[in-house]
Design an enzyme around this catalytic site. Structure first.
Site, PDB file in Angstrom:
ATOM      1  N   HIS A 188     -52.104 108.096  -9.799  1.00  0.00           N
ATOM      2  CA  HIS A 188     -51.189 109.164 -10.178  1.00  0.00           C
ATOM      3  C   HIS A 188     -50.902 109.134 -11.655  1.00  0.00           C
ATOM      4  O   HIS A 188     -49.838 109.518 -12.100  1.00  0.00           O
ATOM      5  CB  HIS A 188     -49.881 109.044  -9.402  1.00  0.00           C
ATOM      6  CG  HIS A 188     -50.094 109.238  -7.959  1.00  0.00           C
ATOM      7  ND1 HIS A 188     -50.377 108.203  -7.119  1.00  0.00           N
ATOM      8  CD2 HIS A 188     -50.126 110.350  -7.212  1.00  0.00           C
ATOM      9  CE1 HIS A 188     -50.550 108.675  -5.906  1.00  0.00           C
ATOM     10  NE2 HIS A 188     -50.417 109.970  -5.933  1.00  0.00           N
ATOM     11  N   HIS A 248     -41.443 114.408 -11.278  1.00  0.00           N
ATOM     12  CA  HIS A 248     -40.083 114.589 -10.751  1.00  0.00           C
ATOM     13  C   HIS A 248     -39.492 115.943 -11.156  1.00  0.00           C
ATOM     14  O   HIS A 248     -38.842 116.613 -10.347  1.00  0.00           O
ATOM     15  CB  HIS A 248     -39.174 113.446 -11.206  1.00  0.00           C
ATOM     16  CG  HIS A 248     -37.863 113.454 -10.498  1.00  0.00           C
ATOM     17  ND1 HIS A 248     -37.751 113.244  -9.144  1.00  0.00           N
ATOM     18  CD2 HIS A 248     -36.590 113.696 -10.936  1.00  0.00           C
ATOM     19  CE1 HIS A 248     -36.482 113.344  -8.775  1.00  0.00           C
ATOM     20  NE2 HIS A 248     -35.762 113.618  -9.846  1.00  0.00           N
ATOM     21  N   GLY A 249     -39.731 116.350 -12.415  1.00  0.00           N
ATOM     22  CA  GLY A 249     -39.211 117.646 -12.868  1.00  0.00           C
ATOM     23  C   GLY A 249     -39.838 118.790 -12.091  1.00  0.00           C
ATOM     24  O   GLY A 249     -39.148 119.725 -11.666  1.00  0.00           O
ATOM     25  N   ILE A 250     -41.159 118.705 -11.884  1.00  0.00           N
ATOM     26  CA  ILE A 250     -41.855 119.771 -11.141  1.00  0.00           C
ATOM     27  C   ILE A 250     -41.276 119.870  -9.739  1.00  0.00           C
ATOM     28  O   ILE A 250     -40.970 120.951  -9.241  1.00  0.00           O
ATOM     29  CB  ILE A 250     -43.374 119.450 -11.011  1.00  0.00           C
ATOM     30  CG1 ILE A 250     -44.031 119.320 -12.369  1.00  0.00           C
ATOM     31  CG2 ILE A 250     -44.077 120.501 -10.156  1.00  0.00           C
ATOM     32  CD1 ILE A 250     -45.498 118.870 -12.292  1.00  0.00           C
ATOM     33  N   THR A 269     -40.884 112.375  -2.513  1.00  0.00           N
ATOM     34  CA  THR A 269     -39.740 111.577  -2.093  1.00  0.00           C
ATOM     35  C   THR A 269     -38.448 112.361  -2.251  1.00  0.00           C
ATOM     36  O   THR A 269     -37.614 112.419  -1.344  1.00  0.00           O
ATOM     37  CB  THR A 269     -39.648 110.302  -2.962  1.00  0.00           C
ATOM     38  OG1 THR A 269     -40.933 109.706  -3.015  1.00  0.00           O
ATOM     39  CG2 THR A 269     -38.635 109.338  -2.414  1.00  0.00           C
ATOM     40  N   SER A 270     -38.296 112.968  -3.412  1.00  0.00           N
ATOM     41  CA  SER A 270     -37.027 113.644  -3.663  1.00  0.00           C
ATOM     42  C   SER A 270     -36.866 114.849  -2.746  1.00  0.00           C
ATOM     43  O   SER A 270     -35.730 115.173  -2.357  1.00  0.00           O
ATOM     44  CB  SER A 270     -36.906 114.051  -5.128  1.00  0.00           C
ATOM     45  OG  SER A 270     -38.033 114.771  -5.524  1.00  0.00           O
ATOM     46  N   GLY A 310     -34.476 106.417   3.369  1.00  0.00           N
ATOM     47  CA  GLY A 310     -35.268 105.791   2.293  1.00  0.00           C
ATOM     48  C   GLY A 310     -35.187 104.280   2.284  1.00  0.00           C
ATOM     49  O   GLY A 310     -35.947 103.620   1.592  1.00  0.00           O
ATOM     50  N   ARG A 339     -42.498 104.600  -6.462  1.00  0.00           N
ATOM     51  CA  ARG A 339     -43.671 104.576  -7.323  1.00  0.00           C
ATOM     52  C   ARG A 339     -43.494 103.658  -8.543  1.00  0.00           C
ATOM     53  O   ARG A 339     -44.448 103.098  -9.055  1.00  0.00           O
ATOM     54  CB  ARG A 339     -43.930 105.987  -7.817  1.00  0.00           C
ATOM     55  CG  ARG A 339     -44.980 106.074  -8.846  1.00  0.00           C
ATOM     56  CD  ARG A 339     -46.219 106.677  -8.339  1.00  0.00           C
ATOM     57  NE  ARG A 339     -45.941 107.966  -7.772  1.00  0.00           N
ATOM     58  CZ  ARG A 339     -46.638 108.481  -6.783  1.00  0.00           C
ATOM     59  NH1 ARG A 339     -47.601 107.797  -6.269  1.00  0.00           N
ATOM     60  NH2 ARG A 339     -46.361 109.665  -6.315  1.00  0.00           N
TER      61      ARG A 339
END
Ligand SMILES: Nc1ncnc2c1ncn2[C@@H]1O[C@H](COP(=O)(O)OP(=O)(O)O)[C@@H](O)[C@H]1O
Ligand SMILES: O=C(COP(=O)(O)O)[C@@H](O)CO
Length: 586
Positions: free
Chosen positions: A217, A405-407, A448-449, A490, A547
């Site tokens: 990644h 994360h932003g995407i 995850t988010s 989680g 990650r």
């Protein structure tokens, strides 16, 4: 660098649509991904694989006879959602149950796990297996924490071949587990990858240096060394893997191995062959019999210049599975008997799972509908805040994670607002509105988010329900339930350097303020301040999950991306509460 992009946010969906159109001989598009064009044989186990986009041919390119029956396809570097996985599994299932298998990443584990629960509840027998072949991502003692990289193929192949024989689910699962236990990978990289539409790579390797122990990644490697010659690189890969034989093997001498020399995206096939020449010689010198080697791009990371070596140590059960025929868009071996006509069969039902008509909105009280207006304003603020901070969140995540994360947060929060607005337009109460927003966030963002924000909004929505105007204690109870739900799903606790570090103090301070008799809008401010402070303090914590864990030291000095986004969100919501009409009870 990706040269041909329309909208970066739509890249994964557009790529999947084009892939399905180009490979109609093998696959058909279904909600959530693709399944084989020729349906699963009645009574056979369906092997459903999946993961984020950006790894082609993993995962959609590995669907076809002898390999997977379906692939759930997520956004760039983000796991597919539980709903996508469930939809693909339903489309592939033919009475023999489903094996869900995927790389061992936090989002994948959460979403595939949730999908398994849903399938089970529907009466479909299901098993899950997370692939853990990357030896650089955790020590042997913590093998279950390792990531899945190119060894995915060896495990998927074993499962697919076993399913093709008509073996029952328990047996297909056992053989896939055996393949996983006997598969090891190790990689090196010379440059990182650039996400579609991004201006720079997720990590840079200094000139003349190479990263050692890379992920798929764009995560930086575990270490760095001078760039070796091709022969030296081959020697490093082989020696490292021979240094970690699976349990039960004392020496490589006399063993058989399925070998995968995998290009990560920007290494030419000729370079791979130069390396393979020495890999083959060194393995032969070590007394290893190479079986059906694969040299090429099998699990990639966009344009990452890297190479990994995978050894699947074959025994009498695994060898025939590794050499069994397969016929998929990107992986072919031997002759697969035709079953059904190529290019025919059921029609495509479309790749996206959010096209199903919205369910009817349950009756809500006037009070709850009035609350829904405030909730919708809060969700709009969340969406706008995530859009405004998407690049910053991506940069934070790129320090030790995958930069998405932003995407993911932008996509999830936008989907949540859209679903909520649609529900509000049909007279939904606050509970239903939040439930719809929760599903949309998890379904459209994956990762995850996505799973965790789905849990957060669901928990708050369940407390608010569609009847009363919620009091401050009710909202605080919803937030407390959200913190409990996130920890349960989680399995992270305070101090693990995740969003839990910000969510728990937020819930605690809010609960205390409300218990002291403050109005919700007044209690929220100090709670948001506590979340901000806690998020900031994550910069001093070492990640134990997710990650970033393999890159623990690299992340020191930078806050956790998920904790930071949570702090931004609760602050943004505070402003909408301040504007909302206040009732004496909250
Ligand atoms: N087990 C966990 N429990 C709670 N939060 C987690 C867990 N693992 C990761 N996270 C949070 O998720 C954030 C990353 O979200 P996202 O970008 O969706 O990740 P990914 O791309 O790894 O799926 C991390 O910064 C962290 O806050
Ligand atoms: O990107 C993937 C999953 O990432 P998560 O962190 O689990 O969302 C996927 O490509 C690996 O299978």
């Amino acid at each position: 660098m990706t040269h041909l992009v329309n909208d970066p946010a739509a890249f994964a969906d557009e790529a999947l649509a084009g892939f399905a159109a180009a490979h109609r001989r093998w696959v058909r598009a279904v909600p959530g991904g693709v399944v084989r064009r020729v349906p699963t044989a009645p009574g056979h186990v369906a092997v459903v694989i999946g993961g984020g986009s950006g790894h082609y041919p993993a995962f959609s390119g590995l669907v076809g006879p002898g390999l997977a029956h379906g692939a759930a396809v997520g956004n760039v570097f983000a796991s597919p959602s539980a709903r996508q996985i469930r939809d693909v599994a339903r489309a592939a299932e033919a009475g023999g149950g489903v094996l869900l298998t995927f790389g061992n990443y936090a989002g994948d584990v959460l979403h595939f796990g949730q999908a398994a629960e849903r399938l089970s509840a529907e009466g479909i027998p299901v098993a899950t297996l997370a692939v853990t072949d990357d030896i650089s991502s955790a020590a042997t003692a913590e093998r279950d924490k390792r990531r899945g990289v190119a060894g995915d193929l060896a495990v998927f192949k074993a499962a697919g071949a076993a399913a093709e024989q008509g073996l029952p689910l328990a047996e297909v699962t056992r053989l896939a587990q055996l393949a996983n236990a006997r598969t090891r990978s190790f990689g090196i990289a010379f440059s990182g990858c650039t996400l579609p539409g991004a201006g720079r790579a997720l990590f840079e390797v200094p000139a003349g240096r190479m990263a050692v122990g890379l992920g798929i990644h764009g995560e930086p490697g575990m270490g760095e060394r001078p760039v070796p010659s091709a022969d030296e690189a081959a020697a490093l890969l082989v020696e490292t893997l021979l240094g970690e034989l699976p349990d039960g093997l004392d020496t490589p001498r006399g063993q058989r191995a399925g070998v995968i020399l995998n290009g990560l995206g920007a290494v030419k096939y000729e370079e791979l062959f130069v390396v393979y020449r020495t890999v083959a010689r060194l393995l032969a010198e070590a007394g290893v019999e190479i079986v059906d080697p694969e040299v090429g791009e099998l699990v990639t990371s966009f344009d990452m210049a890297g190479v990994s070596l995978t050894l699947c140590w074959l025994d009498d059960e695994l060898a025939p599975l590794w050499t069994a025929p397969a016929d998929t868009p990107a992986f072919r071996k031997g002759g697969v008997p035709e079953r059904g006509a190529s290019g025919t069969g059921p029609e495509d039902t479309g790749p996206l799972s959010d096209e199903t008509p919205a369910a009817a909105v349950p009756q809500a009280s006037d009070a709850s509908r009035a609350t829904a207006v405030t909730v919708l304003a809060a969700l709009r603020a969340v969406r706008d805040t995530m859009a405004a901070h998407a690049d910053e969140l991506g940069d934070i995540d790129a320090v030790a994670g995958d930069g998405d994360h932003g995407i993911g947060m932008r996509r999830g929060s936008a989907a949540a607002y859209e679903a909520a607005a649609e529900a509000a337009g049909r007279g939904a109460g606050a509970g239903t509105l939040l439930g719809r927003a929760a599903d949309a966030w998890a379904d459209r963002a994956g990762g995850t988010s996505g799973a965790l924000w789905g849990v957060i909004l669901h928990a708050i929505g369940a407390e608010l329900d569609d009847t009363e105007r919620p009091t401050a204690p009710v909202v605080a109870a919803g937030v407390a339930a959200a913190a409990t739900g996130v920890r349960r799903l989680g399995k992270a606790e305070v101090g693990d350097r995740t969003m839990v570090d910000a969510l728990v103090p937020f819930a605690d301070v809010l609960g205390e303020g409300v218990a002291a008799g403050r109005r919700l809008a007044d209690a929220w401010g100090p709670a948001a301040t506590a979340a901000e402070a806690a998020a900031k303090a994550t910069a001093h914590l070492l990640p134990r999950l997710g990650r970033a864990r393999p890159h623990a030291e690299k992340s020191l000095g930078t806050p956790d991306a998920g904790a930071h986004s949570l702090a931004l969100i609760v602050r943004a919501v505070q402003h909408t509460l301040a504007d909302a009409p206040q009732h004496k009870e909250g």
